[in-house]
Design a protein around this motif. Structure first.
Motif, PDB file in Angstrom:
ATOM      1  N   ASP A  13       2.154   6.526  -6.920  1.00  0.00           N
ATOM      2  CA  ASP A  13       1.106   7.465  -7.349  1.00  0.00           C
ATOM      3  C   ASP A  13       1.569   8.914  -7.213  1.00  0.00           C
ATOM      4  OD1 ASP A  13      -0.570   5.350  -7.870  1.00  0.00           O
ATOM      5  OD2 ASP A  13      -1.652   5.478  -5.955  1.00  0.00           O
ATOM      6  N   HIS A  14       2.184   9.236  -6.102  1.00  0.00           N
ATOM      7  CA  HIS A  14       2.669  10.608  -5.890  1.00  0.00           C
ATOM      8  C   HIS A  14       3.777  10.956  -6.890  1.00  0.00           C
ATOM      9  CE1 HIS A  14       0.489  11.985  -2.325  1.00  0.00           C
ATOM     10  NE2 HIS A  14       0.593  10.754  -1.821  1.00  0.00           N
TER      11      HIS A  14
ATOM     12  N   LYS B   9       0.830  -1.195   0.000  1.00  0.00           N
ATOM     13  CA  LYS B   9       0.000   0.000   0.000  1.00  0.00           C
ATOM     14  C   LYS B   9       0.873   1.256   0.000  1.00  0.00           C
ATOM     15  CE  LYS B   9      -3.549   2.379   2.772  1.00  0.00           C
ATOM     16  NZ  LYS B   9      -2.720   3.547   3.088  1.00  0.00           N
ATOM     17  N   GLU B  10       1.853   1.274   0.895  1.00  0.00           N
ATOM     18  CA  GLU B  10       2.703   2.451   1.023  1.00  0.00           C
ATOM     19  C   GLU B  10       3.534   2.681  -0.243  1.00  0.00           C
ATOM     20  OE1 GLU B  10       2.372   0.110   3.221  1.00  0.00           O
ATOM     21  OE2 GLU B  10       1.752   1.040   5.124  1.00  0.00           O
TER      22      GLU B  10
END
Length: 509
Positions: free
Chosen positions: A12-13, A5-6
């Protein structure tokens, strides 16, 4: 996979930051033949060397946070020809690269790091000015001036600016604080945009007239070189840095001497006219004295009667200040005075020896020069020259008249002074002196005029100066390169960096 997830959030960022202002805006730039902020870094820096700081920075106000990737300024560190540099590339696709609290912190961090670690700073300018509404009202005033050193230069490392689009606000300020500025034709640099200026003064203002390349290379002197494309501008940044050290604590890098450099000096008399009144372009002389293809001129459209240029001599960086009779007969005007002083400051700040090539009839006198403060400019030049501590060599090629004899490195203002045999060292041209001192015209009293002219010209030769040990050598012009190489090698012994007395000299005035 652990932390899936992280790590997904990181990806994404990262994608969001690399997308900049979105594909539509980037496509428009490609259609115009203009690079985006990240493409500029790819062109400027050695491949794969860029390390970004602040990729995930965002605008401080909630309403812009989701549309301000990297907060409009791509910053970090990379390498040029293997040497580290700090860089800030403005991303005009993100809120016009407007200045904000967050991206101001990024710039400050890069500036502090290059100063502390000793590396050049490259600023790729394109910005719309202050971000609104951040700078409005009392809260906006409170943002300003939090860094008391923001607009202070101590020249601990070189700054180079490339103006690559609309440059208002911070891009203008940093351009004016830089040691070298290159501008793409079509870009503008001004305090505020033509639209804002038009509204303020109540009349239409053309952007080119307000702050285009012709204005800044030919009238203000705030831009050193203008080029046609982003690519040329970035290549120019790489080239000028090759003459400069990484910091004021170092000497410039040494380059390989191109084959044929010594042989070119033997043809110097082919480009230097025998008639003392003939015009020539001093750049052809410099090209035969310097290492082959090493001439890099600064401000060629400004103060044209004086050439300021970087060259290499036996592989080492040298600054040349040369009178150019092709323009105004080599007479030194107000723009030339400004140009000379700023170049002295640049060379002394970054440990580059100076060579003066002298052929000047004095300062260009007249009402216009006096209105523009010529006496003060002359003394500014002398003040700077007196504080220069890099090696200074002066060669009087032909004329050196009046006070300008000192400004061009005469007297004790050089470490060594040589003359060519044809040197003329009077206070002014002998024919003019006869008119001024005696009121005699050649057309009316030719015999008396010639007698008086001979009297005025007495003891003005190279031999007269050498007899007084004011000239330390009289050279065959073809031996000039050899003499300069020997003198520069001599003065490289021992202390190799300047005392930097001019480090706090204003960047423009």
């Amino acid at each position: 996979m652990p932390f899936e997830k992280e790590l997904g959030e990181l990806a994404d960022h990262t994608r969001a930051a690399l997308a900049m202002g979105g594909e539509d805006k980037l496509a428009r730039r490609r259609a115009e033949g203009v690079l985006d902020a990240r493409e500029r870094l790819d062109r400027l820096l050695d491949a794969g060397s860029f390390v970004e700081w602040g990729m995930f920075a965002r605008g401080i106000l909630p309403e812009v946070r989701d549309r301000s990737p990297a907060d409009g300024k791509v910053a970090g560190f990379g390498r040029i020809e293997g040497r580290p540099v700090g860089v800030v590339s403005n991303d005009f696709t993100v809120l016009g690269a407007s200045s904000s609290v967050v991206n101001g912190k990024k710039i400050r961090h890069v500036r502090e790091t290059v100063d502390r670690r000793g590396m050049p700073l490259v600023l790729l300018g394109e910005s719309s000015g202050a971000r609104m509404p951040d700078r409005m009202g009392a809260p906006g005033r409170a943002i300003l001036g939090q860094d008391p050193l923001e607009f202070r230069r101590l020249r601990s490392s070189p700054w180079v600016s490339a103006l690559l689009g609309s440059c208002y606000g911070s891009s203008t300020w940093y351009g004016c604080m830089s040691d070298f500025v290159v501008m793409r034709k079509g870009a503008t640099m001004a305090v505020a945009s033509s639209r804002v200026t038009s509204m303020a003064i109540g009349q239409e203002v053309d952007p080119e007239e307000l702050g285009g390349w012709e204005l800044h290379t030919g009238t203000t002197g705030l831009v050193d070189v203008a080029v046609d494309t982003d690519e040329e501008a970035l290549d120019t940044v790489r080239r000028v840095l090759s003459y400069l050290p990484s910091s004021a604590a170092e000497t410039p890098p040494v380059a390989t001497v191109p084959a044929g450099s010594d042989e070119a000096s033997q043809s110097i008399l082919d480009v230097f006219p025998e008639s003392r009144s003939s015009v020539y372009d001093v750049r052809t002389v410099i090209g035969r004295i310097a290492d082959r293809d090493s001439l890099f001129e600064l401000k060629p459209r400004f103060g044209k009667s004086l050439v300021t240029a970087f060259v290499r001599m036996d592989g080492h960086s040298v600054g040349v200040v040369a009178n150019n009779p092709k323009f105004k007969g080599g007479a030194i005007d107000v723009d030339s005075m400004h140009k000379a002083t700023s170049f002295l400051v640049l060379c002394d700040s970054f440990n580059i020896p100076l060579v003066f090539l002298v052929d000047q009839p004095g300062f260009l006198i007249g009402v216009e020069g006096e209105k523009r403060g010529a006496p003060g400019r002359i003394m500014n030049w002398m003040n700077a020259l007196a504080q220069v501590t890099v090696p200074k060599l002066s060669i009087v090629m032909r004329k050196s008249y009046g006070q300008a004899y000192l400004n061009m490195g005469g007297g004790r203002y050089s470490d060594a002074l040589a003359c060519w045999p044809m040197a003329d060292l009077g206070f002014m041209d002998p024919s003019l002196a006869v008119n001024v001192l005696h009121g005699v015209k050649q057309s009316e009293e030719p015999e008396r005029f010639e007698a008086l002219r001979s009297d005025v010209a007495r003891d003005t030769s190279a031999w007269a100066l050498a007899a007084l040990y004011e000239a330390h050598a009289v050279l065959d012009p073809r031996d000039t390169r050899r003499w300069l190489k020997e003198m520069l090698a001599l003065h490289r012994r021992g202390k190799t960096v300047s005392e930097h007395r001019l480090a706090n000299w204003p960047t423009s005035y």
